[in-house]
Design a protein around this motif. Structure first.
Motif, PDB file in Angstrom:
ATOM      1  N   ALA A 279     -25.144   5.145  11.796  1.00  0.00           N
ATOM      2  CA  ALA A 279     -25.023   3.698  11.583  1.00  0.00           C
ATOM      3  C   ALA A 279     -23.733   3.147  12.158  1.00  0.00           C
ATOM      4  CB  ALA A 279     -25.120   3.377  10.094  1.00  0.00           C
ATOM      5  N   SER A 280     -22.662   3.935  12.151  1.00  0.00           N
ATOM      6  CA  SER A 280     -21.400   3.438  12.714  1.00  0.00           C
ATOM      7  C   SER A 280     -21.515   3.244  14.222  1.00  0.00           C
ATOM      8  CB  SER A 280     -20.253   4.387  12.379  1.00  0.00           C
ATOM      9  OG  SER A 280     -20.401   5.639  13.022  1.00  0.00           O
ATOM     10  N   LEU A 281     -22.291   4.082  14.878  1.00  0.00           N
ATOM     11  CA  LEU A 281     -22.525   3.893  16.308  1.00  0.00           C
ATOM     12  C   LEU A 281     -23.374   2.647  16.552  1.00  0.00           C
ATOM     13  CD1 LEU A 281     -22.222   4.871  19.225  1.00  0.00           C
ATOM     14  CD2 LEU A 281     -24.259   6.288  18.883  1.00  0.00           C
ATOM     15  N   GLU A 282     -24.350   2.404  15.684  1.00  0.00           N
ATOM     16  CA  GLU A 282     -25.153   1.187  15.807  1.00  0.00           C
ATOM     17  C   GLU A 282     -24.269  -0.049  15.716  1.00  0.00           C
ATOM     18  OE1 GLU A 282     -29.459   1.948  13.934  1.00  0.00           O
ATOM     19  OE2 GLU A 282     -27.858   2.485  12.572  1.00  0.00           O
ATOM     20  N   VAL A 283     -23.352  -0.039  14.795  1.00  0.00           N
ATOM     21  CA  VAL A 283     -22.446  -1.180  14.640  1.00  0.00           C
ATOM     22  C   VAL A 283     -21.615  -1.362  15.910  1.00  0.00           C
ATOM     23  CG1 VAL A 283     -20.532  -2.129  13.304  1.00  0.00           C
ATOM     24  CG2 VAL A 283     -22.379  -0.912  12.140  1.00  0.00           C
ATOM     25  N   ALA A 284     -21.136  -0.266  16.486  1.00  0.00           N
ATOM     26  CA  ALA A 284     -20.361  -0.358  17.731  1.00  0.00           C
ATOM     27  C   ALA A 284     -21.200  -0.936  18.862  1.00  0.00           C
ATOM     28  CB  ALA A 284     -19.828   1.022  18.117  1.00  0.00           C
ATOM     29  N   LEU A 285     -22.458  -0.522  18.955  1.00  0.00           N
ATOM     30  CA  LEU A 285     -23.320  -1.024  20.023  1.00  0.00           C
ATOM     31  C   LEU A 285     -23.654  -2.500  19.830  1.00  0.00           C
ATOM     32  CD1 LEU A 285     -25.680   2.072  20.452  1.00  0.00           C
ATOM     33  CD2 LEU A 285     -23.829   1.343  21.965  1.00  0.00           C
ATOM     34  N   PHE A 286     -23.571  -2.973  18.595  1.00  0.00           N
ATOM     35  CA  PHE A 286     -23.721  -4.406  18.341  1.00  0.00           C
ATOM     36  C   PHE A 286     -22.397  -5.153  18.523  1.00  0.00           C
ATOM     37  CE2 PHE A 286     -27.814  -3.418  16.327  1.00  0.00           C
ATOM     38  CZ  PHE A 286     -28.572  -4.508  16.742  1.00  0.00           C
ATOM     39  N   LYS A 287     -21.338  -4.406  18.920  1.00  0.00           N
ATOM     40  CA  LYS A 287     -20.021  -4.964  19.253  1.00  0.00           C
ATOM     41  C   LYS A 287     -19.367  -5.652  18.050  1.00  0.00           C
ATOM     42  CE  LYS A 287     -21.963  -4.177  23.328  1.00  0.00           C
ATOM     43  NZ  LYS A 287     -23.367  -4.135  22.999  1.00  0.00           N
ATOM     44  N   LYS A 288     -19.491  -5.042  16.870  1.00  0.00           N
ATOM     45  CA  LYS A 288     -18.966  -5.634  15.645  1.00  0.00           C
ATOM     46  C   LYS A 288     -17.751  -4.872  15.131  1.00  0.00           C
ATOM     47  CE  LYS A 288     -22.299  -8.685  15.339  1.00  0.00           C
ATOM     48  NZ  LYS A 288     -22.054 -10.139  15.380  1.00  0.00           N
ATOM     49  N   PRO A 289     -16.733  -5.581  14.643  1.00  0.00           N
ATOM     50  CA  PRO A 289     -15.638  -4.915  13.936  1.00  0.00           C
ATOM     51  C   PRO A 289     -16.203  -4.194  12.710  1.00  0.00           C
ATOM     52  CG  PRO A 289     -15.118  -7.217  14.364  1.00  0.00           C
ATOM     53  CD  PRO A 289     -16.566  -7.037  14.679  1.00  0.00           C
ATOM     54  N   MET A 290     -15.557  -3.117  12.316  1.00  0.00           N
ATOM     55  CA  MET A 290     -16.084  -2.357  11.171  1.00  0.00           C
ATOM     56  C   MET A 290     -14.972  -1.601  10.495  1.00  0.00           C
ATOM     57  SD  MET A 290     -17.954   0.897  13.034  1.00  0.00           S
ATOM     58  CE  MET A 290     -18.129   0.140  14.677  1.00  0.00           C
ATOM     59  N   VAL A 291     -15.262  -1.189   9.282  1.00  0.00           N
ATOM     60  CA  VAL A 291     -14.500  -0.175   8.566  1.00  0.00           C
ATOM     61  C   VAL A 291     -15.489   0.929   8.236  1.00  0.00           C
ATOM     62  CG1 VAL A 291     -13.214   0.404   6.469  1.00  0.00           C
ATOM     63  CG2 VAL A 291     -12.802  -1.790   7.637  1.00  0.00           C
ATOM     64  N   ILE A 292     -15.143   2.164   8.603  1.00  0.00           N
ATOM     65  CA  ILE A 292     -15.987   3.321   8.318  1.00  0.00           C
ATOM     66  C   ILE A 292     -15.487   3.979   7.039  1.00  0.00           C
ATOM     67  CG2 ILE A 292     -16.711   5.605   9.137  1.00  0.00           C
ATOM     68  CD1 ILE A 292     -16.320   4.534  12.008  1.00  0.00           C
ATOM     69  N   ALA A 293     -16.395   4.216   6.115  1.00  0.00           N
ATOM     70  CA  ALA A 293     -16.018   4.832   4.840  1.00  0.00           C
ATOM     71  C   ALA A 293     -17.048   5.885   4.470  1.00  0.00           C
ATOM     72  CB  ALA A 293     -15.931   3.770   3.744  1.00  0.00           C
ATOM     73  N   TYR A 294     -16.608   6.855   3.676  1.00  0.00           N
ATOM     74  CA  TYR A 294     -17.574   7.860   3.235  1.00  0.00           C
ATOM     75  C   TYR A 294     -17.052   8.596   2.009  1.00  0.00           C
ATOM     76  CZ  TYR A 294     -21.782  10.561   3.817  1.00  0.00           C
ATOM     77  OH  TYR A 294     -23.032  11.086   3.634  1.00  0.00           O
ATOM     78  N   LYS A 295     -17.951   8.789   1.052  1.00  0.00           N
ATOM     79  CA  LYS A 295     -17.684   9.608  -0.122  1.00  0.00           C
ATOM     80  C   LYS A 295     -18.835  10.602  -0.265  1.00  0.00           C
ATOM     81  CE  LYS A 295     -15.254   6.117  -2.945  1.00  0.00           C
ATOM     82  NZ  LYS A 295     -14.219   6.903  -3.629  1.00  0.00           N
TER      83      LYS A 295
END
Length: 389
Positions: A279-295
């Motif tokens: 999903a983080s790659l999908e967000v990048a391909l949509f050219k969107k700023p993001m914060v990646i988190a995981y627990k």
């Protein structure tokens, strides 16, 4: 080579992401083998191309090192049954779509019996568990990889390999239409939108939802105009999401839940809070700023945090070879820290513009006709095997 009507192609995808990959491949392969039998284990994307799943995909889907323990006997039983079935059937090729823990062991036994094996995609030996290359050499007749830098890694190890591009780079437009996505979701075009993506698996939701929604509550306190959207992978995930929100005492946080439509929810966003993974790659391909988190489960985290080879876990950062976007993991992924990191992503206009350019370059590097490229590689494996017979 025998006529396509006489051929069978066996494929195993153990997760939704593998079903997506294999679906693209089978789309290209069906044009080459119109009468072949496609079967194994897979999901709806594969079924669109005439694939018949001998077991439900959900029987294999599991996340984490310790979470698999109660499921091991069932999964191992499926692997054994499928192995015996394929050794008797002798398909023209076996294709393992990701899911290396299951597929590499099966591929090793099939390859030893003379059945050609293709693995799609390459296990992330560049990130952790590099020793698996020894098993890959024994198990895989041909590797299909989706990141450009992987080709040289497998070539150096003596594993035949083809870079086929990433299917998501074809599915996602180079210039996404944010306004159209907002209209589709019924959001004002001038709204300030944050999309929450805590994961599609139940285990991911269990560990991520409270922190993600807690961060949303803090962001809303900073900016009352913010709208929150969270795409749900299915009804089961929706109900569990709501249950977890209630348990965390966060029912007062107004969030639009969508049935699927994850790409629409990303396209509509100003920024995305996303669990690490595809999903983080999908967000990048949509050219969107993001914060990646995981627990994750604490025991799994204690083991896995010492096994990585790189400082990054998010695919956009791995591809960029730097921290393009923040990563907050395990205890660091508190609601307060996530809200602060997201606020910076929303507020930094020059940074957002830089990200758009970097993500656009990344998109171009991953763009290939993956269905045709992967199908062509599989056809070469089948042809080479039939020549040897």
């Amino acid at each position: 080579m025998a006529s396509s009507a006489e051929l069978s192609v066996a494929v195993v995808a153990g997760e939704v992401s593998g079903d997506l990959l294999a679906g693209r491949l089978l789309g290209g392969l069906r044009a080459q083998l119109p009468g072949a039998r496609f079967h194994g284990i897979g999901g709806p994307n594969m079924a669109r191309h005439g694939f018949v799943s001998d077991w439900p995909l959900e029987r294999l889907t599991v996340r984490g090192l310790f979470e698999i323990i109660p499921r091991y006997r069932d999964i191992k039983g499926i692997q054994n049954q499928l192995r015996e079935q394929l050794l008797a059937e002798r398909p023209a090729v076996f294709i393992g779509a990701d899911y290396p823990g299951f597929n590499l062991g099966l591929e090793m036994q099939l390859k030893a019996a003379g059945i050609p094996t293709v693995h799609y995609i390459g296990p992330q030996i560049w990130a952790w568990r590099g020793g698996r290359i020894k098993k890959i050499i024994k198990a895989v007749s041909h590797m299909l990889v989706i990141f450009p830098f992987e080709e040289e890694i497998y070539r150096r190890a003596g594993v035949p390999v083809t870079y086929v591009g990433h299917p998501l780079a074809e599915m996602i437009p180079l210039q996404p239409d944010e306004a159209a996505a907002r209209r589709q979701l019924g959001l004002p075009e001038d709204a300030n939108v944050v999309t929450l993506m805590p994961g599609s698996r139940m285990g991911e939701l269990k560990h991520n939802v409270a922190a993600f929604v807690g961060a949303a509550k803090l962001l809303r306190q900073r900016d009352h105009s913010l709208r929150f959207v969270a795409p749900m992978a299915g009804e089961k995930q929706r109900q569990y999401f709501l249950e977890l929100v209630a348990q965390a005492g966060l029912r007062d946080v107004e969030i639009m839940l969508t049935d699927g439509q994850s790409h629409t929810a990303i396209a509509a966003a100003d920024a995305v809070l996303v669990a690490s993974g595809t999903a983080s790659l999908e967000v990048a391909l949509f050219k969107k700023p993001m914060v990646i988190a995981y627990k994750m489960m604490r025991a799994s985290w204690e083991i896995m945090r010492h096994m990585g080879y790189q400082p990054w876990i998010g695919l956009p950062n791995i591809l960029a070879r730097e921290f393009l976007v923040p990563e907050l993991l395990q205890n660091a992924a508190s609601p307060e820290a996530l809200a602060e990191a997201m606020w910076r992503q929303l507020s930094d206009v020059p940074g957002r513009l830089r990200l758009v350019q970097r993500f656009t370059d990344m998109h171009h590097s991953l763009l290939r006709d993956s269905a045709q490229e992967s199908a062509a590689a599989v056809m070469q494996v089948i042809a080479a095997s039939s020549t040897r017979l």
